[in-house]
Design a protein around this motif. Structure first.
Motif, PDB file in Angstrom:
ATOM      1  N   SER A  31      28.008  72.866  23.273  1.00  0.00           N
ATOM      2  CA  SER A  31      27.009  72.959  24.336  1.00  0.00           C
ATOM      3  C   SER A  31      26.789  71.575  24.936  1.00  0.00           C
ATOM      4  CB  SER A  31      25.692  73.497  23.782  1.00  0.00           C
ATOM      5  OG  SER A  31      24.684  73.449  24.770  1.00  0.00           O
ATOM      6  N   LEU A  32      26.709  71.521  26.264  1.00  0.00           N
ATOM      7  CA  LEU A  32      26.427  70.262  26.953  1.00  0.00           C
ATOM      8  C   LEU A  32      24.940  70.116  27.256  1.00  0.00           C
ATOM      9  CD1 LEU A  32      29.529  70.267  29.332  1.00  0.00           C
ATOM     10  CD2 LEU A  32      29.219  68.972  27.219  1.00  0.00           C
ATOM     11  N   ASN A  33      24.165  71.149  26.907  1.00  0.00           N
ATOM     12  CA  ASN A  33      22.688  71.098  27.023  1.00  0.00           C
ATOM     13  C   ASN A  33      22.212  70.714  28.421  1.00  0.00           C
ATOM     14  OD1 ASN A  33      22.163  71.738  24.263  1.00  0.00           O
ATOM     15  ND2 ASN A  33      22.796  69.667  23.728  1.00  0.00           N
ATOM     16  N   THR A  34      22.834  71.268  29.424  1.00  0.00           N
ATOM     17  CA  THR A  34      22.403  71.012  30.802  1.00  0.00           C
ATOM     18  C   THR A  34      22.705  72.223  31.656  1.00  0.00           C
ATOM     19  OG1 THR A  34      22.609  69.527  32.708  1.00  0.00           O
ATOM     20  CG2 THR A  34      24.608  69.951  31.443  1.00  0.00           C
TER      21      THR A  34
ATOM     22  N   ARG B  86      25.718  71.280  37.056  1.00  0.00           N
ATOM     23  CA  ARG B  86      27.172  71.223  36.925  1.00  0.00           C
ATOM     24  C   ARG B  86      27.702  69.792  36.998  1.00  0.00           C
ATOM     25  NH1 ARG B  86      31.281  74.716  36.876  1.00  0.00           N
ATOM     26  NH2 ARG B  86      33.339  73.982  37.559  1.00  0.00           N
ATOM     27  N   ASP B  87      27.146  68.987  37.876  1.00  0.00           N
ATOM     28  CA  ASP B  87      27.622  67.601  37.985  1.00  0.00           C
ATOM     29  C   ASP B  87      27.354  66.835  36.697  1.00  0.00           C
ATOM     30  OD1 ASP B  87      28.514  68.026  40.564  1.00  0.00           O
ATOM     31  OD2 ASP B  87      26.640  67.339  41.495  1.00  0.00           O
ATOM     32  N   GLU B  88      26.168  67.038  36.118  1.00  0.00           N
ATOM     33  CA  GLU B  88      25.858  66.372  34.863  1.00  0.00           C
ATOM     34  C   GLU B  88      26.758  66.892  33.753  1.00  0.00           C
ATOM     35  OE1 GLU B  88      22.055  65.456  31.897  1.00  0.00           O
ATOM     36  OE2 GLU B  88      21.938  67.067  33.395  1.00  0.00           O
ATOM     37  N   ALA B  89      27.071  68.196  33.801  1.00  0.00           N
ATOM     38  CA  ALA B  89      27.948  68.786  32.785  1.00  0.00           C
ATOM     39  C   ALA B  89      29.333  68.144  32.824  1.00  0.00           C
ATOM     40  CB  ALA B  89      28.048  70.294  32.993  1.00  0.00           C
ATOM     41  N   ARG B  90      29.856  67.907  34.021  1.00  0.00           N
ATOM     42  CA  ARG B  90      31.183  67.287  34.129  1.00  0.00           C
ATOM     43  C   ARG B  90      31.152  65.853  33.582  1.00  0.00           C
ATOM     44  NH1 ARG B  90      35.130  69.682  37.194  1.00  0.00           N
ATOM     45  NH2 ARG B  90      36.086  67.641  37.544  1.00  0.00           N
TER      46      ARG B  90
ATOM     47  N   TYR C 166      25.665  75.003  30.512  1.00  0.00           N
ATOM     48  CA  TYR C 166      27.094  74.700  30.468  1.00  0.00           C
ATOM     49  C   TYR C 166      27.528  74.277  29.072  1.00  0.00           C
ATOM     50  CZ  TYR C 166      27.359  74.900  35.552  1.00  0.00           C
ATOM     51  OH  TYR C 166      27.340  75.321  36.857  1.00  0.00           O
ATOM     52  N   PHE C 167      28.756  74.657  28.716  1.00  0.00           N
ATOM     53  CA  PHE C 167      29.331  74.192  27.468  1.00  0.00           C
ATOM     54  C   PHE C 167      30.817  73.940  27.665  1.00  0.00           C
ATOM     55  CE2 PHE C 167      29.567  78.810  27.320  1.00  0.00           C
ATOM     56  CZ  PHE C 167      30.849  79.069  26.835  1.00  0.00           C
TER      57      PHE C 167
ATOM     58  N   ARG D  38      37.835  73.547  29.252  1.00  0.00           N
ATOM     59  CA  ARG D  38      37.331  74.553  30.198  1.00  0.00           C
ATOM     60  C   ARG D  38      35.805  74.448  30.202  1.00  0.00           C
ATOM     61  NH1 ARG D  38      41.117  77.707  32.283  1.00  0.00           N
ATOM     62  NH2 ARG D  38      43.094  77.910  31.143  1.00  0.00           N
ATOM     63  N   LEU D  39      35.265  74.325  31.390  1.00  0.00           N
ATOM     64  CA  LEU D  39      33.816  74.222  31.548  1.00  0.00           C
ATOM     65  C   LEU D  39      33.267  75.612  31.795  1.00  0.00           C
ATOM     66  CD1 LEU D  39      31.563  72.093  31.639  1.00  0.00           C
ATOM     67  CD2 LEU D  39      31.850  72.007  34.117  1.00  0.00           C
ATOM     68  N   ARG D  40      32.513  76.122  30.844  1.00  0.00           N
ATOM     69  CA  ARG D  40      31.990  77.489  30.940  1.00  0.00           C
ATOM     70  C   ARG D  40      30.463  77.470  31.041  1.00  0.00           C
ATOM     71  NH1 ARG D  40      36.271  80.812  29.819  1.00  0.00           N
ATOM     72  NH2 ARG D  40      37.952  79.955  28.511  1.00  0.00           N
TER      73      ARG D  40
END
Length: 429
Positions: free
Chosen positions: A41-44, A47-51, A26-27, A18-20
Motif C-alpha cells: 500500500s502506498l497510503n495515498t 495518483r501523482d503522489e502514488a507515482r 493506491y498500492f 503495476r500501480l493499482r
C-alpha cells in the motif's frame, strides 16, 4: 485490435511495477516480476503522489535485493531534517484552512503539547533530527511514558501523532521511505470512567433542586443527562438552536461559513457537521420554565452569567458528589471508579447506557451523539449489573426447557446416603 491494459506496467529505475487502486487508495503490485516483490500500500489517494512514492519503494526494494546501495537514497539521508524544522513544516500543513482539511485550534494545541514532550525525550537521548526517529526511538518514548505513569490512551494518541507526522514528511520528500514507522500500539476499546445509575442521577437532581442556590446546577445536570451533550456544547447552546413547537434541538457547525477573521469565534462541533435530534420530554418541560437571556444562551451560571464548564465541574464535586457520596459507597476495589469519581462528561456515558438499556438502536444513538463510527458507542456504553441480569433472564431457555431432566437433578432433595450439595444447609438439631 488488442485491448489496452487497465493497469500498464510502470517502469521505475530498477523494476517494473503495476500501480493499482482499491477503495480509492493506491498500492504497488510487484508480483508479476521474477522476484515477486509483493504488493504494498502506498497510503495515498493522490495518483501523482502514488507515482512518486512508487519510485521510492522501487529503490528500497533494490537495496533489499542488493541491486542498489543505501547511499543512493536521496536528499534527507545526506542532509538530516532537524526536529524543529520538520515540526514547523508539519504544523503549517495542519494549520491550513478548514476547507482544505486543516484541524481545529484546540487539536493543534494538543499536537504541540505532544511534540514538546516527545522532543524533550529525544533530546535526552541525543536525537536531533527526524531521520533518527524510527521504530526503536518511538518504542523507547512509549516505554518512558509508561514509566512516568501516563495512561495507555495517552501513549496511543502520542504514538499516532508521531507516526502521522513521519508519514507526511515522507510524502513531502523530506524523509526517505525507509523512515516509515511500523509499530502497532493497542488502544482500549472501552473506558473505565464511572457511569452513574438512574437512581444516582435522580438523587443528584433532587438534591440540586431542593435548594434555590443550586437549582442552576440542577438544570445543567438535567440538560446533560437528557441529551448526552458535552459540557462545552451545553454551555454554548442557544435558544436559536431549539424549536419548542417541534421539540427538536439542532447543533450547528459554522466554521465553513465564516471568514478567517471570525473563525476563532465561530461555533463548531467536534464532528465538524451539524447534528439534530429530538428533545427529551423532561428537558422540554424544563426549557419551558426558562426565560431567554440577551446573549441567547440557554443555560446560565450560578449568578445568571455565562455557563463556565470548569466551574460546573468544581461545583458538581463540592455541592453534589461529596455530600451524597455516603449514600453510594464504592462497591469495587481501590482501583475501580466510584460515584464520587464522576465528572460532567460522565453524563454522556450515562445517556448512552440509558439508551442502550432501553433498546434504542445503536445507529440512532450514534446520530444523536454525532459520531461517525459506531465503535465510539462501545466506548461510552456501560451495562450495569441490574440490566445485565435482566437481559440474562431472557436467555432462560438456552439450556433446554424448565422441566429438563438435568434441571430436575438440581433439586435440593437427595437420595439416601448421597452427600449434601455445596449450598445445602444442615438441619438444626
Amino acid at each position: 485490435m488488442p485491448r489496452k491494459s487497465v493497469n500498464p506496467a510502470v517502469p521505475c529505475q530498477y523494476f517494473n511495477w503495476r500501480l493499482r487502486e482499491r477503495n480509492g487508495v493506491y498500492f504497488a503490485d510487484g508480483r508479476s516480476t521474477k522476484l515477486n516483490l509483493g504488493r504494498h500500500s502506498l497510503n495515498t489517494r493522490d495518483r501523482d503522489e502514488a507515482r512518486r512514492l512508487l519510485f521510492e519503494l522501487d529503490l528500497e526494494k533494490a537495496i533489499e535485493q542488493g541491486r542498489a546501495s543505501p547511499t543512493e537514497r536521496a536528499g534527507p539521508t545526506a542532509a538530516p531534517l532537524g526536529l524543529v524544522a520538520g515540526k514547523e513544516r508539519y504544523f503549517e500543513h495542519l494549520g491550513r484552512p478548514p476547507h482544505l482539511g486543516g484541524i481545529r485550534p484546540k487539536s493543534l494545541q494538543r499536537y504541540r503539547a505532544a511534540f514538546d514532550k516527545f522532543f524533550k525525550h529525544l533530546g535526552d537521548r541525543g536525537i536531533t533530527s527526524w531521520n533518527a526517529v524510527d521504530r526503536a526511538a518511538l518504542s523507547a518514548y512509549l516505554g518512558w511514558l509508561d514509566q512516568m505513569d501516563y495512561t495507555p490512551s495517552t501513549s496511543y494518541f502520542e504514538a499516532t501523532v508521531v507516526k502521522q507526522a513521519v508519514k507526511w514528511l515522507i510524502g513531502e520528500g523530506l524523509l526517505p521511505a525507509s523512515n516509515t514507522i511500523r509499530l502497532k500500539v493497542t488502544r482500549a476499546e472501552t473506558t473505565n470512567r464511572y457511569c452513574w445509575r438512574p437512581e444516582e442521577v435522580q438523587v443528584m437532581l433532587d438534591h440540586c433542586f431542593a435548594k434555590p442556590e443550586t437549582q442552576w446546577l440542577g438544570r445543567v445536570l438535567a440538560g446533560l443527562a437528557t441529551t448526552g451533550l458535552r459540557i462545552g456544547e451545553l454551555a454554548d447552546l442557544r435558544w436559536s438552536d431549539i424549536d419548542l413547537s417541534l421539540a427538536v434541538l439542532r447543533l450547528p457547525d459554522r466554521v465553513l461559513h465564516t471568514t478567517r477573521s471570525g473563525r476563532h469565534a465561530a461555533r463548531s462541533t467536534k464532528g465538524k457537521r451539524d447534528r439534530t435530534f429530538p428533545l427529551h420530554q423532561d428537558l422540554l418541560a424544563l426549557l419551558r420554565t426558562l426565560s431567554p437571556h440577551a446573549d441567547g444562551r440557554v443555560f446560565r451560571g450560578e449568578c445568571g452569567g455565562p455557563l463556565d464548564p470548569d466551574k460546573v465541574r468544581k461545583r458538581l464535586e463540592r455541592d453534589v458528589l461529596v455530600p451524597l457520596a455516603g449514600q453510594f459507597p464504592p462497591t469495587g476495589g481501590a482501583d475501580e471508579p466510584s460515584f464520587r469519581d464522576g465528572v460532567p462528561h460522565s453524563f454522556r456515558h450515562y445517556f448512552v447506557s440509558a439508551a442502550a438499556n432501553r433498546g434504542v438502536p445503536e445507529r440512532v444513538v450514534q446520530d444523536w451523539l454525532g459520531h461517525k463510527e459506531s465503535r465510539m458507542i462501545a466506548w461510552y456504553y456501560h451495562l450495569h449489573s441490574e440490566q445485565s441480569k435482566e437481559q440474562m433472564r431472557k436467555m432462560s431457555d438456552v439450556a433446554g426447557s424448565a422441566d429438563a431432566a438435568w434441571r430436575r437433578s438440581l433439586s435440593p432433595v437427595h437420595n439416601e446416603g448421597s452427600p449434601p450439595g455445596r449450598n445445602d444447609v444442615p438441619e438444626k438439631p
